[in-house]
Design a protein around this motif. Structure first.
Motif, mmCIF file in Angstrom:
data_model
loop_
_atom_site.group_PDB
_atom_site.id
_atom_site.type_symbol
_atom_site.label_atom_id
_atom_site.label_comp_id
_atom_site.label_asym_id
_atom_site.label_seq_id
_atom_site.Cartn_x
_atom_site.Cartn_y
_atom_site.Cartn_z
ATOM 1 N N VAL A 180 1.042 -1.239 -0.010
ATOM 2 C CA VAL A 180 0.002 -0.047 -0.017
ATOM 3 C C VAL A 180 0.977 1.142 0.211
ATOM 4 N N LYS A 181 1.885 1.231 0.871
ATOM 5 C CA LYS A 181 2.764 2.342 0.927
ATOM 6 C C LYS A 181 3.388 2.513 -0.284
ATOM 7 N N SER A 182 4.165 1.706 -0.986
ATOM 8 C CA SER A 182 4.701 1.690 -2.046
ATOM 9 C C SER A 182 3.908 2.099 -3.210
ATOM 10 N N LEU A 183 2.904 1.621 -3.180
ATOM 11 C CA LEU A 183 1.894 1.741 -4.722
ATOM 12 C C LEU A 183 1.213 3.182 -4.340
ATOM 13 N N ALA A 184 0.858 3.582 -3.024
ATOM 14 C CA ALA A 184 0.390 4.964 -2.914
ATOM 15 C C ALA A 184 1.547 6.083 -3.291
ATOM 16 N N GLY A 185 2.604 5.900 -2.894
ATOM 17 C CA GLY A 185 3.792 6.576 -3.262
ATOM 18 C C GLY A 185 4.173 6.819 -4.618
ATOM 19 N N GLN A 186 3.711 5.657 -5.560
ATOM 20 C CA GLN A 186 3.991 5.736 -7.009
ATOM 21 C C GLN A 186 2.818 6.536 -7.588
ATOM 22 N N ILE A 187 1.658 6.303 -7.067
ATOM 23 C CA ILE A 187 0.447 6.813 -7.672
ATOM 24 C C ILE A 187 0.287 8.304 -7.484
ATOM 25 N N ILE A 188 0.626 8.827 -6.040
ATOM 26 C CA ILE A 188 0.453 10.163 -5.523
ATOM 27 C C ILE A 188 1.601 10.922 -6.155
ATOM 28 N N GLY A 189 1.298 12.030 -7.096
ATOM 29 C CA GLY A 189 2.274 12.802 -7.626
ATOM 30 C C GLY A 189 2.587 12.361 -9.207
ATOM 31 N N MET A 190 1.868 11.340 -9.640
ATOM 32 C CA MET A 190 2.208 10.674 -10.820
ATOM 33 C C MET A 190 1.424 11.608 -11.923
ATOM 34 N N ASN A 191 1.880 11.758 -13.022
ATOM 35 C CA ASN A 191 1.121 12.506 -14.330
ATOM 36 C C ASN A 191 0.445 11.134 -14.734
ATOM 37 N N LEU A 192 -0.752 11.071 -14.694
ATOM 38 C CA LEU A 192 -1.740 10.065 -15.253
ATOM 39 C C LEU A 192 -2.265 10.330 -16.656
ATOM 40 N N VAL A 193 -1.910 9.777 -17.487
ATOM 41 C CA VAL A 193 -2.434 9.699 -19.107
ATOM 42 C C VAL A 193 -3.323 8.614 -19.149
ATOM 43 N N THR A 194 -4.524 9.033 -19.825
ATOM 44 C CA THR A 194 -5.570 7.969 -20.118
ATOM 45 C C THR A 194 -6.185 8.435 -21.319
ATOM 46 N N HIS A 195 -7.147 7.762 -21.942
ATOM 47 C CA HIS A 195 -7.623 8.261 -23.105
ATOM 48 C C HIS A 195 -8.715 9.357 -22.978
ATOM 49 N N GLN A 196 -8.975 9.832 -21.688
ATOM 50 C CA GLN A 196 -9.598 10.991 -21.504
ATOM 51 C C GLN A 196 -8.922 11.996 -21.034
ATOM 52 N N THR A 197 -7.646 11.980 -20.883
ATOM 53 C CA THR A 197 -6.861 13.219 -20.301
ATOM 54 C C THR A 197 -6.046 13.756 -21.412
ATOM 55 N N GLY A 198 -6.184 13.137 -22.454
ATOM 56 C CA GLY A 198 -5.105 13.632 -23.637
ATOM 57 C C GLY A 198 -3.557 13.312 -23.184
ATOM 58 N N ALA A 199 -2.805 13.555 -24.169
ATOM 59 C CA ALA A 199 -1.348 13.442 -24.135
ATOM 60 C C ALA A 199 -0.628 14.140 -22.751
ATOM 61 N N GLN A 200 -1.373 15.075 -22.216
ATOM 62 C CA GLN A 200 -0.838 15.882 -21.175
ATOM 63 C C GLN A 200 -0.937 15.216 -19.883
ATOM 64 N N GLY A 201 -2.102 14.545 -19.861
ATOM 65 C CA GLY A 201 -2.287 13.828 -18.683
ATOM 66 C C GLY A 201 -2.883 14.722 -17.442
#
Length: 108
Positions: free
Chosen positions: A69-90
């Motif tokens: 949990v600690k490792s994954l939350a650390g990876q996800i919080i602060g990441m720039n998440l790119v999806t099909h709905q965010t466009g390339a800028q994420g």
């Protein structure tokens, strides 16, 4: 109107619609405290941004332990998440939903 998944689930709870137990965390340590309060593993750590496709973009992960949990939350919080709905800028992830990992019969 745009609301996050955790906000929608709070509304569902208010009207007795069953949803997994969980809450929002802004830091990895908060995510760990939430996971521990759920009473067992697995738990799901989900990026909270206004976009679909978060899982395919790497923003939804299953954790089997406190350390994960600690490792994954650390990876996800602060990441720039790119999806099909965010466009390339994420979109920058500032918080995660930590909730019970349940077997899914049907996703809506």
């Amino acid at each position: 109107m745009k609301i996050h998944e955790y906000q929608a689930k709070e509304l569902f709870r208010k009207y007795d619609v069953p949803v997994p137990r969980g809450g929002v965390a802004f830091t990895p340590d908060e995510a760990v405290r939430l996971a521990e309060s759920l009473g067992g593993y697995p738990v799901v750590v989900k990026a909270q941004i206004h976009a679909g496709g978060r899982g395919k973009g790497g923003g939804v992960k299953l954790a089997q332990s406190t350390r994960e949990v600690k490792s994954l939350a650390g990876q996800i919080i602060g990441m720039n998440l790119v999806t099909h709905q965010t466009g390339a800028q994420g979109k920058r992830v500032r918080k995660v939903l930590v909730e019970q990992g349940l077997n899914i019969a049907k996703e809506l």
